[in-house]
Design an enzyme around this catalytic site. Sequence first.
Site, mmCIF file in Angstrom:
data_model
loop_
_atom_site.group_PDB
_atom_site.id
_atom_site.type_symbol
_atom_site.label_atom_id
_atom_site.label_comp_id
_atom_site.label_asym_id
_atom_site.label_seq_id
_atom_site.Cartn_x
_atom_site.Cartn_y
_atom_site.Cartn_z
ATOM 1 N N ALA A 137 0.740 -1.276 0.126
ATOM 2 C CA ALA A 137 -0.201 -0.002 -0.008
ATOM 3 C C ALA A 137 0.773 1.169 0.066
ATOM 4 O O ALA A 137 0.409 2.205 0.767
ATOM 5 C CB ALA A 137 -1.012 -0.038 1.141
ATOM 6 N N HIS A 138 2.076 1.190 -0.613
ATOM 7 C CA HIS A 138 2.742 2.596 -1.045
ATOM 8 C C HIS A 138 2.627 2.717 -2.389
ATOM 9 O O HIS A 138 2.852 1.892 -3.210
ATOM 10 C CB HIS A 138 4.159 2.067 -0.498
ATOM 11 C CG HIS A 138 4.440 1.705 0.937
ATOM 12 N ND1 HIS A 138 4.763 2.743 1.753
ATOM 13 C CD2 HIS A 138 4.150 0.680 1.769
ATOM 14 C CE1 HIS A 138 4.807 2.211 3.111
ATOM 15 N NE2 HIS A 138 4.385 1.007 2.660
ATOM 16 N N HIS A 192 9.354 -4.785 2.712
ATOM 17 C CA HIS A 192 8.837 -4.556 1.469
ATOM 18 C C HIS A 192 9.880 -4.603 0.637
ATOM 19 O O HIS A 192 10.583 -3.503 -0.301
ATOM 20 C CB HIS A 192 8.220 -3.023 1.404
ATOM 21 C CG HIS A 192 6.882 -2.846 2.098
ATOM 22 N ND1 HIS A 192 5.821 -3.281 1.477
ATOM 23 C CD2 HIS A 192 6.506 -2.425 3.437
ATOM 24 C CE1 HIS A 192 4.813 -3.057 2.204
ATOM 25 N NE2 HIS A 192 5.360 -2.545 3.600
ATOM 26 N N GLY A 217 4.727 -8.428 2.345
ATOM 27 C CA GLY A 217 5.386 -7.391 1.543
ATOM 28 C C GLY A 217 7.046 -7.843 1.207
ATOM 29 O O GLY A 217 7.817 -6.876 1.277
ATOM 30 N N ASP A 245 -3.649 -11.001 12.735
ATOM 31 C CA ASP A 245 -5.100 -10.640 12.696
ATOM 32 C C ASP A 245 -5.861 -11.595 11.829
ATOM 33 O O ASP A 245 -7.171 -11.472 11.659
ATOM 34 C CB ASP A 245 -5.336 -9.176 11.930
ATOM 35 C CG ASP A 245 -4.638 -9.103 10.469
ATOM 36 O OD1 ASP A 245 -4.057 -10.292 10.164
ATOM 37 O OD2 ASP A 245 -4.819 -8.547 9.579
ATOM 38 N N ASP A 270 0.130 -2.844 12.767
ATOM 39 C CA ASP A 270 0.359 -2.322 11.230
ATOM 40 C C ASP A 270 -1.184 -1.597 11.011
ATOM 41 O O ASP A 270 -1.790 -1.728 9.894
ATOM 42 C CB ASP A 270 0.385 -3.428 10.278
ATOM 43 C CG ASP A 270 0.821 -2.720 8.963
ATOM 44 O OD1 ASP A 270 1.181 -1.662 8.827
ATOM 45 O OD2 ASP A 270 1.108 -3.284 7.911
ATOM 46 N N ALA A 305 -3.978 -3.319 2.826
ATOM 47 C CA ALA A 305 -3.547 -2.072 3.167
ATOM 48 C C ALA A 305 -3.493 -1.874 4.571
ATOM 49 O O ALA A 305 -4.420 -1.052 5.164
ATOM 50 C CB ALA A 305 -4.469 -1.044 2.576
#
Length: 380
Positions: A137-138, A192, A217, A245, A270, A305
């Site tokens: 999500a970058h 990432h 990532g 999660d 996060d 995200a």
Amino acid sequence: MTTQVLRADRVLTPDREVVDGWVLVEDDRIVEVGQGEGPDGPWGPPGPRYAVLCPGFVDIHNHGGGGSAFGDGAHAALRAREAHLRHGTTTMVASLVTESADVLAQQVRALRPLVEAGDLGGIHLEGPWLAERWCGAHPPGLLRDPDPAEVAALADAAGDALVMVTLAPERPGALEAVRQLVGRGVRVAVGHTDASYEQTRVAIESGASVATHLYNGSRPHHHREPGPTLALLEDDRVWVETIADGVHQHLAVVRATARRAGARWVLVSDAMAAALAGDGSYTLGRLAVDVVDGVARLREGGSIAGSTLSLDRAVRTAVAAGVPLRQAVHAATAAPAAAMGWDDLGRLEPGCRADVVALDADLHVGAVWLAGHPVGSPTA
């Protein structure tokens, strides 16, 4: 001087478990942890007995919550902090996503006073020195190689408030940036990234000490090219982040990672703005995000995200995955504090700050004390 005695069926320090235990607090510090009736003194009538007492949670990777993001200024940052505080996170590092150099400088300058005031534990730059292939999500168009001048300028803008930077060590100039940042006392995380096993090993030797949300990532593990994951997981100098999660990783992976990383295992949220705020449309940095059934995904492309997680739920998820409660609590308290070099947080020990969380039998938060002061109960 304000003195109080907190009692519970189980007190997790978290290095040990005290059955039928108590915690003696004077002002903002823990004075003693014991077992049985409790210390003698003019404390007044006994307070409630909780199921579990543990240290306040320490979240070293969090982008926001309660509908607000850390990149949106000081007032938004305080709203996000408050939302997570009610769920037991007493120390929070504010994570910022990839942006232009000018915008990042503005964001860290806005957050720096909150760190200096003790409202935040520090600032974490997740980007902009990440791999396009694993950008998540970058915004890929803003990702770039670390330039020593830009690294120095952002570090200067943040001052001592900058505690961690995530980067991809295979990018040109990245290893120099690792050494530059570590020399300023900043933790460097690998994430990432499309780095090979060998490139990741060099980054660790250069000073990188954290794995940003392991597995997520980054180049996936393969038996002939293990990539960054194995290098990070097997090195005892590296703290290993997990987003527990039930979305980012299968619960079997959570359990196996906890077993392999041991005391180096760190639970992080996060979280993005939607954490503790409900489904709907949000933004993460410049990118539009839709949250459906508690799962945040980019509107374009569908990449995960961040999360809508809080650390109390991360602990419950880890325990549901088969992780012992004491290790799950350690991963949400003592381990992240140690990863950042904070020796008076994340523990219920004499001399530590009196950040305490009471959990019920189902591990939901029932009460929170920040530096010895009770805070509001969870509302979501």
